[in-house]
Design an enzyme around this catalytic site. Structure first.
Site, PDB file in Angstrom:
ATOM      1  N   GLU A 143       0.650  -1.237  -0.022  1.00 29.35           N
ATOM      2  CA  GLU A 143      -0.011   0.063  -0.088  1.00 29.35           C
ATOM      3  C   GLU A 143       0.729   1.287   0.116  1.00 29.35           C
ATOM      4  O   GLU A 143       0.443   2.172   0.515  1.00 29.35           O
ATOM      5  CB  GLU A 143      -1.131  -0.199   1.246  1.00 29.35           C
ATOM      6  N   HIS A 185      -1.330  -0.895  10.237  1.00 33.09           N
ATOM      7  CA  HIS A 185      -0.794  -2.035  10.351  1.00 33.09           C
ATOM      8  C   HIS A 185       0.561  -1.480  11.269  1.00 33.09           C
ATOM      9  O   HIS A 185       1.046  -0.489  11.017  1.00 33.09           O
ATOM     10  CB  HIS A 185      -0.297  -2.721   9.323  1.00 33.09           C
TER      11      HIS A 185
END
Length: 464
Positions: free
Chosen positions: A54, A330
């Site tokens: 990402e 995350h």
């Protein structure tokens, strides 16, 4: 051929992180990703190989590269799909070869609000030369599997994720058969011991580094049924980080906080979360898998694993120094591998002799049932979409005919508008039904053949 010296590295530090760098969507993206670069560069134990997911834009990639190039001088931003694959590999050593392997099953274009199909998800592959000899090669595979939007087994994309796990497994197995160090890392969007996880560890020689050190760690969030069946007490936030390896939905992650904490953070307050707070939602979605190359000991005549795991940890838990938010939604997973110190005179490069390992036969039946169910769904979707195309085509023709008898100009305009809009929508439906669904059905047939073929070998092995 016997090699004279072991000139490559004796240890290897690996880091994998989902950066949450969605352009126009992820909050504070520029500030967070720049700080991710700062923290990688300032790490107490600097990484040698980094896999990012990402990281969607060249701008963010350049920002991280600028901050880390003194310790990771080599890097590759991988291009894929319409909006890019979001995958990056950084390395201390030269990247000799690279490729982007796109998954055959990869989401649906109709689900544009999810975007998985549009980013062309796949595997970023890099062959890294760590030294001058044949033994100094690492093959790195960085990926981001299709996101789950419902809980298994009701997830409508479980067939996609299973097929993607199957594909990356083939790539890693091939690298292992070449005798190279294999590193698979990324956001796999799966929980430990799930079907995709078992496929990876069974059909390739790689191992999940976290379960090597913590074999009894959680296999889901504490609130999940699969974890409740284990009958363990509610884990706190610290336990989830240090023992369960939770990288996602942690109570420590500011992007998962409740509304009250978010408001305090928005006002500039540095909110502190106690390590002892209950953490029912945290789970592990990010992984590092590895498989060692081998060396041949001329004295004993045996092949021995060349690399072993020293440690694994969850990292990048720090906050942004001024914004006080987590650097991503995350945390990272990190691992250290160490190399054996066999004497140079007795070491020869040797391909890895892979043992044949198989899942239980009913597991292959489960995969085939999933394929059959999803295939039936897609055939229905194709009929509906092609039917919609036919309906819109007839409607468009009807509206054009109606224009001839329209009593007023505004009525003719409305009929033309309906005709144009309807035909455009119908053509899109026809393209998705006739081209995309057809392509997906062919990919499903390939996947089905591979599973059936593997099941047949497993059944033969079982009978021996």
């Amino acid at each position: 051929m016997t090699e004279v010296v072991q000139s490559g590295p004796t240890s290897l530090r690996i880091l994998s992180l989902n950066c949450w760098g969605l352009k126009f969507i992820s909050k504070l993206r520029n500030e967070r990703l720049a700080e991710i670069g700062n923290q990688i560069a300032a790490a107490e134990f600097p990484p040698d190989i980094v896999g990012l997911q990402e990281c969607w834009t060249q701008q963010d990639y350049n920002a991280i590269r600028e901050r880390t190039k003194h310790i990771l001088p080599y890097g590759k931003f991988y291009h894929s799909g319409i909006f890019g694959g979001g995958l990056v590999i950084l390395s201390r050593w030269p990247i000799e070869e690279s490729s982007m392997w796109r998954y055959p099953l990869n989401g649906r274009p109709a689900a544009f609000y999810r975007g998985d199909w549009f980013v062309g998800k796949g595997v970023a592959c890099a062959r890294i030369r760590m030294g001058p000899t044949r033994r100094d090669i690492a093959e790195v595979f960085c990926t981001h599997l299709h996101a789950p939007y419902e809980s298994e087994p009701h997830d409508s994309y479980i067939c996609h994720r299973t097929a993607q796990a199957w594909e990356i497994t083939k790539l890693m197995r091939g690298a292992a058969e070449r005798g190279h160090l294999v590193i698979g890392l990324g956001d796999f969007n799966m929980i430990p011991l799930s079907l995709a996880h078992r496929i990876i560890e069974t059909h390739s020689p790689v191992r999940d580094v976290w379960r090597i050190i913590h074999p009894d760690s959680s296999i889901g969030a504490a609130k999940d049924k699969v974890e409740k069946l284990r009958g363990l007490p509610m884990p706190n936030a610290e336990f989830n980080l240090t023992v369960n390896g939770a990288t996602c939905d942690s109570a420590f992650n500011s992007w998962r906080w409740n509304h009250a904490h978010q408001k305090r953070l928005a006002k500039g307050e540095n909110v502190v979360i106690e390590p002892t707070v209950d953490d029912p939602h945290a789970k592990r979605l990010d992984y590092i898998f590895f498989s060692s190359g081998s060396h041949h000991d001329a004295a004993t005549g045996e092949n021995t694993a060349e690399w072993s795991l020293k440690d694994a940890s969850v990292g990048m838990t720090m906050r942004h120094p001024t914004l006080h938010c987590s650097l991503s939604d995350h945390f990272s997973v990190e691992a250290t591998l160490v190399r054996s110190t066999a004497s140079a005179s007795s070491v020869e490069h040797s391909p890895w002799a892979l043992p044949e390992k198989y899942l239980e036969l009913n597991t292959y039946d489960e995969i085939l049932a999933t394929i059959t169910k999803y295939t039936a769904r897609e055939r229905t979707q194709r009929r509906l979409r092609m039917g919609h195309f036919g309906y819109q085509l007839c409607l468009s023709i009807g509206c054009l005919i109606g224009v001839w008898w329209a009593p007023h100009n505004y009525v003719a305009f409305i009929l033309m508008l309906i005709s144009t809009f309807g035909l455009s929508l119908g053509v899109l439906e026809g393209l998705m039904g006739g081209l995309f669904v057809g392509s997906e059905l062919r990919a499903l047939r390939e996947f089905e053949w591979e599973v059936k073929n593997t099941r047949a070998r497993a059944a033969t092995k079982q009978q021996e």
